[in-house]
Scaffold this motif. Structure first.
Motif, mmCIF file in Angstrom:
data_model
loop_
_atom_site.group_PDB
_atom_site.id
_atom_site.type_symbol
_atom_site.label_atom_id
_atom_site.label_comp_id
_atom_site.label_asym_id
_atom_site.label_seq_id
_atom_site.Cartn_x
_atom_site.Cartn_y
_atom_site.Cartn_z
ATOM 1 N N THR A 59 -24.414 88.970 78.630
ATOM 2 C CA THR A 59 -25.801 89.084 78.182
ATOM 3 C C THR A 59 -26.509 87.747 78.328
ATOM 4 N N LEU A 60 -25.812 86.690 77.947
ATOM 5 C CA LEU A 60 -26.394 85.344 78.027
ATOM 6 C C LEU A 60 -26.919 85.055 79.424
ATOM 7 N N PHE A 61 -26.053 85.175 80.414
ATOM 8 C CA PHE A 61 -26.512 84.692 81.726
ATOM 9 C C PHE A 61 -27.464 85.667 82.391
ATOM 10 N N MET A 62 -27.285 86.973 82.153
ATOM 11 C CA MET A 62 -28.210 87.925 82.776
ATOM 12 C C MET A 62 -29.614 87.763 82.207
ATOM 13 N N MET A 63 -29.718 87.652 80.897
ATOM 14 C CA MET A 63 -31.040 87.596 80.282
ATOM 15 C C MET A 63 -31.734 86.258 80.540
ATOM 16 N N CYS A 64 -30.987 85.250 80.938
ATOM 17 C CA CYS A 64 -31.617 83.962 81.208
ATOM 18 C C CYS A 64 -32.019 83.820 82.684
ATOM 19 N N GLY A 65 -31.767 84.832 83.484
ATOM 20 C CA GLY A 65 -32.111 84.748 84.899
ATOM 21 C C GLY A 65 -33.599 84.525 85.130
ATOM 22 N N ALA A 66 -34.439 85.273 84.377
ATOM 23 C CA ALA A 66 -35.887 85.146 84.563
ATOM 24 C C ALA A 66 -36.372 83.787 84.074
ATOM 25 N N TYR A 67 -35.806 83.329 82.965
ATOM 26 C CA TYR A 67 -36.147 82.011 82.421
ATOM 27 C C TYR A 67 -35.835 80.922 83.453
ATOM 28 N N THR A 68 -34.656 81.039 84.064
ATOM 29 C CA THR A 68 -34.269 80.063 85.076
ATOM 30 C C THR A 68 -35.216 80.098 86.267
ATOM 31 N N LEU A 69 -35.646 81.314 86.637
ATOM 32 C CA LEU A 69 -36.589 81.436 87.747
ATOM 33 C C LEU A 69 -37.944 80.839 87.363
ATOM 34 N N ALA A 70 -38.356 81.057 86.117
ATOM 35 C CA ALA A 70 -39.638 80.525 85.654
ATOM 36 C C ALA A 70 -39.638 79.002 85.684
ATOM 37 N N GLN A 71 -38.442 78.411 85.547
ATOM 38 C CA GLN A 71 -38.335 76.958 85.567
ATOM 39 C C GLN A 71 -37.982 76.443 86.957
ATOM 40 N N PRO B 23 -34.489 80.381 96.829
ATOM 41 C CA PRO B 23 -33.390 80.418 95.855
ATOM 42 C C PRO B 23 -32.205 81.223 96.371
ATOM 43 N N THR B 24 -31.058 80.581 96.464
ATOM 44 C CA THR B 24 -29.920 81.152 97.193
ATOM 45 C C THR B 24 -29.412 82.452 96.589
ATOM 46 N N ALA B 25 -29.469 82.558 95.246
ATOM 47 C CA ALA B 25 -28.943 83.763 94.609
ATOM 48 C C ALA B 25 -29.666 84.995 95.141
ATOM 49 N N VAL B 460 -25.595 79.364 87.999
ATOM 50 C CA VAL B 460 -24.288 79.543 88.635
ATOM 51 C C VAL B 460 -23.915 81.023 88.692
ATOM 52 N N CYS B 461 -24.124 81.732 87.594
ATOM 53 C CA CYS B 461 -23.625 83.105 87.533
ATOM 54 C C CYS B 461 -24.478 84.068 88.354
ATOM 55 N N TRP B 462 -25.799 83.861 88.415
ATOM 56 C CA TRP B 462 -26.607 84.701 89.306
ATOM 57 C C TRP B 462 -26.219 84.444 90.760
ATOM 58 N N LEU B 463 -25.922 83.208 91.061
ATOM 59 C CA LEU B 463 -25.444 82.901 92.405
ATOM 60 C C LEU B 463 -24.157 83.670 92.680
ATOM 61 N N PHE B 464 -23.327 83.738 91.658
ATOM 62 C CA PHE B 464 -22.057 84.444 91.798
ATOM 63 C C PHE B 464 -22.291 85.940 92.012
ATOM 64 N N VAL B 465 -23.252 86.506 91.271
ATOM 65 C CA VAL B 465 -23.598 87.920 91.461
ATOM 66 C C VAL B 465 -24.017 88.160 92.906
ATOM 67 N N GLY B 466 -24.927 87.313 93.378
ATOM 68 C CA GLY B 466 -25.410 87.479 94.747
ATOM 69 C C GLY B 466 -24.287 87.370 95.752
ATOM 70 N N SER B 467 -23.429 86.355 95.573
ATOM 71 C CA SER B 467 -22.405 86.151 96.589
ATOM 72 C C SER B 467 -21.325 87.217 96.505
ATOM 73 N N ALA B 468 -21.120 87.803 95.314
ATOM 74 C CA ALA B 468 -20.130 88.878 95.216
ATOM 75 C C ALA B 468 -20.575 90.061 96.062
ATOM 76 N N LEU B 469 -21.870 90.392 95.991
ATOM 77 C CA LEU B 469 -22.387 91.482 96.822
ATOM 78 C C LEU B 469 -22.312 91.103 98.298
ATOM 79 N N PHE B 470 -22.761 89.882 98.575
ATOM 80 C CA PHE B 470 -22.808 89.428 99.959
ATOM 81 C C PHE B 470 -21.427 89.468 100.602
#
Lengths: 222, 612
Positions: A59-71, B23-25, B460-470
């Protein structure tokens, strides 16, 4: 400036959601520490703790995805990108947002929705551990996080359009940055020359930016 | 277009689009989606009924429940709290005083602080800027050679991404399906070995050519001894340990001392005696720990295998050069088991070398190292005058808290007492406690550390999500097997393959960040390692060291630009680059040594967890 207000509104939504969910990390730390105590000292481990840890982390990393993109904190290969002029950057970004981002995230929302929906219908529980905790709410995080990222992505597309018109990137919300540690360390220092400290703190953000572009963006500034 | 051709197109496109700076992810997700859709396309189904959607969400869910990646937020949090909690300039000051008689003392202190700081933090930029302010200008003022001064800072600053606990290692573990603890154990010795090589280089250069690092002026090396300590030393004994012990018995003279408004109390004497006994406690602690692990712990329950070691240990292919010769000098904390390294009967058995009980040579090595350590300690206490005592107190107060925390965290991971994520959580909690103890924690810093952790983890983890699919789509299209066939058709020897793969990663390290290299490009090489009988742990460790060299190579090294930013105007980028070059060569030497002598990386993980 309604466009700018829209941008900042979306930024606020993503940032607020991201910051709210980022506190999970403290909860996760505390829960794992308590579990370590229970398991290794009291010899009384909790069965569902493994899944609970995963729920918190996911939940932590998924929900922070948009925040990270906003920054603008998602990693990019900014080697060439950094040396381009804003208009060039914006046109590249605009094309790539439309070609890659929109279909990718739309697919994530669509697929995540189906996935969570199916899980809610059967009232799914974790099946790795006996008597596992329910998992449908956790799977619901995927479409929600996807929707947030999509919203922020639309804001980023608008940013690109604004930048193409004005030739400058619209502002973002200020937030904590990694390089801030320099200021915190130096302001508490006792053994260094005060002048050097002041000078370094004043230009640390600029240094960060120039270094990320490997000097190709604005070497003359230094 | 055939499927494998599509796969290759995918690989080409990813390189191009990454260079365009998106953005690489999301690039990975988008490309994975498109090519996956084509790969799974079935005209008899509705267009929304493509199986790529299932693949995508499965991969996402896989990243969300990945029990290796879960340590990332915890370790990242620990790092952010530590680098905000410990005061680096105080550490630098005390280390500099402690090494004031060594040639090029400022450079030596810089390297030590960078190594130490590398344990806490993995940020290259912040370290280089900080050390640039704290150490670079003082070095230039003292007349140090610009190349020497800039080299130690840029090279030392990049050490942070290598020395455990580092996030890069966790990400590699997740990508390669290896255990985090094993990788930590294998990166440990090379990390410290590399910084030792740097240190030797600096010392040798300064000894051969003293002009590059002139001696510091008297007022900069004077130790600020408080007045009461001077009076105390003259009243009791010039040797502080003897004096403090005497004062414990007859405190009369001491409590009469009054200087600078400070009145000496008995409690103060007790605290000072405790500080004086810290080196003794540390030595005894290290020896006891080694003894406990090798002798007591293993005999108590050999069948009770460390949880972390069983946890996802993948059967590794036969390691490179099994049967390497034993390291010649026993290190103090891990003495033992040296002779047994790589001998086949132990490696084939189910028990790890550490579990079969103390090896034959252990008692001898243990006695020898204990005697040597105690002799050094005795000499140290014999020479403990007021100056030395003050330095000891400074060192204890500035570096001990951070040191204790990192030793505890690494020890519980390495000895397999807890899993990596559990030790990370303990480390993060401990880091908060330390910051409270040091009085540097406030609400602002708590918030910052939490938000930064969230952003880094999401990145890091969104990048990991993207690369897992890729990478799944890449494999389905047959791109992976095409690459494999092509490499195998070249009939390379393992050494050639090693050189080729490391050279490619080195070049990729110029324009890209380590996250992209490890998550996107390393998986392409991983399946090939088996064909060449290369241990993925050894290969990974060499990749970590290799990225150090890539980040030090002009003209793209980021750390040079960070240093240029804080350096005085007259220092040019070319001077900084020239200063970095020798360190790049040292890193290459280090890689060569690691390849020729894999025991350096693999001895510790094999000793602790077996396998190989």
């Amino acid at each position: 400036m309604t466009v700018q207000r829209f941008l900042l509104f979306v930024d606020h939504v993503s940032t607020w959601a991201g910051k709210a969910f980022s506190w999970i990390i403290l909860l996760l730390t505390a829960v794992v520490c308590v579990e370590v105590f229970k398991r290794y000292i009291l010899n009384n481990p909790t069965a569902w703790m493994f899944d609970a840890d995963n729920f918190m982390y996911g939940t932590l990393f998924m929900m922070c995805g948009a925040y990270t993109l906003a920054q603008d904190a998602h990693v990019r290969g900014d080697f060439l990108y950094g040396s381009m002029r804003p208009r060039m950057q914006a046109s590249l970004d605009l094309v790539l947002y439309v070609v890659f981002f929109l279909p990718g995230i739309a697919a994530l929302i669509y697929a995540g929705w189906d996935y969570a929906h199916a899980s809610w219908i059967i009232g799914e529980h974790v099946n790795d551990t006996a008597d596992g905790p329910p998992v449908y709410h956790f799977k619901t995080v995927i479409p929600i996080a996807g929707a947030l990222v999509m919203l922020q992505g639309i804001a980023e597309i608008v940013r690109c359009v604004v930048c193409l018109q004005t030739g400058e990137w619209p502002d973002r919300l200020a937030d904590a940055e990694e390089i801030d540690v320099v200021e915190e360390q130096l302001s508490g220092s006792q053994y260094i020359d005060k002048e050097a400290v002041k000078e370094a703190i004043a230009k640390v953000h600029e240094i960060d930016e120039v270094a990320r572009q490997r000097g190709m963006g604005g070497e003359t500034k230094l | 277009m055939s499927d494998p051709a599509l796969g290759l197109m995918m690989l080409t496109l990813i390189v191009i689009v990454i260079m365009m700076g998106f953005p690489t992810a999301f690039t990975l997700m988008g490309l994975g989606m498109f090519f996956g859709y084509i790969a799974f396309y079935d005209p008899t189904h509705a267009w929304l009924d493509n199986r790529v959607f299932d693949l995508m969400v499965q991969r996402t869910y896989g990243a969300m429940t990945n029990d290796t990646l879960i340590s990332i937020p915890l370790f990242v949090l620990m790092g952010y709290v530590m680098e905000r909690g410990a005061l680096v300039d105080k550490m630098f000051y005390s280390v500099r005083l402690a090494f004031r008689k060594v040639p090029a003392s400022l450079a030596v202190a810089t390297l030590i602080i960078c190594t130490f700081w590398g344990i806490a933090s993995g940020l290259v930029g912040a370290v280089v800027v900080l050390m640039g302010v704290i150490a670079f200008n003082p070095m230039l003022k003292a007349g140090y050679d610009v190349k020497l001064a800039s080299g130690v800072i840029t090279a030392g600053g990049t050490l942070g991404i290598l020395i455990p606990p580092s996030v890069m290692i966790i990400v590699y573990a997740a990508v390669a399906g290896q255990s985090v603890v094993k990788l930590y154990a294998s990166a440990m010795l090379p990390g410290f070995f590399l910084s030792a090589l740097y240190l030797i280089y600096v010392l040798a250069w300064a000894l051969l050519n003293p002009k590059i690092a002139p001696k510091l002026p008297e007022e900069q090396t004077r130790v600020p001894v408080p007045e009461w300590v001077r009076k105390f030393a003259s009243a009791y004994s010039p040797n502080m340990l003897v004096g403090l012990c005497k004062a414990m018995v007859s405190p009369g003279q001491a409590t009469r001392i009054e200087a600078d408004g400070v009145r000496v109390t008995y409690w103060m004497l007790v605290k000072n005696l405790t500080a004086a006994l810290v080196p003794l406690a540390m030595t005894l602690g290290t020896l006891w720990l080694a003894w406990w692990y090798v002798v007591i712990h293993q005999q108590a329950g050999p069948e009770d295998r460390p949880a972390a070691a069983i946890h996802q240990t993948v059967p590794a292919p036969q390691q490179l050069g099994a049967g390497v010769t034993a390291p010649s000098a026993p290190s103090t904390s891990q003495a033992g088991g040296l002779e047994q390294l790589g001998s086949p009967e132990l490696l084939q058995g189910p028990a790890t070398p550490a579990e079969v009980g103390p090896p034959e040579g252990f008692y001898l090595y243990f006695t020898i190292s204990a005697v040597i350590l105690l002799l050094i300690l005795g000499y140290y206490y014999w020479k403990l005058d007021a100056d030395q005592f003050e330095i000891l107190k400074l060192l204890t107060s500035s570096t001990m808290p951070l040191g204790i925390l990192t030793v505890v965290v690494l020890a519980v991971i390495l000895f397999g007492i807890t899993t990596a994520s559990e030790s990370a959580a303990i480390g993060a909690a401990g880091a908060y406690l330390l910051a409270i103890q040091a009085g540097t924690l406030n609400w602002q810093r708590v918030k910052e550390s939490v938000f930064l952790t969230a952003k880094t983890t999401a990145m890091v983890c969104w990048l990991f999500v993207g690369s897992a699919l890729f990478s799944a789509v890449f494999a389905i299209l047959g791109g992976q097997s095409l690459v494999e066939e092509w490499v195998l058709s070249l009939h390379m020897s393992p050494l050639q393959f090693m050189l080729l793969s490391q050279a490619i990663i080195f070049v990729l390290g110029w324009p890209l960040e380590w996250t992209e290299i490890i998550v996107i490009f390393v998986p392409i090489f991983l399946p090939l390692l088996k064909h060449f009988n290369i241990d993925p742990i050894l290969w990974g460790t060499i990749v970590f060291v290799n990225l150090q060299a890539a980040f030090l190579s002009p003209p793209v090294a980021m750390s040079a630009f960070y240093l240029k930013g804080v350096a005085p105007k007259h220092v040019t980028l070319n001077q900084i680059f020239a200063g970095m070059m020798p360190y790049m060569i040292i890193v290459c030497i280090c890689m060569a040594i690691m390849y020729v002598w894999p025991g350096m990386s693999l001895w510790l993980p094999n000793y602790l967890y077996g396998g190989g």
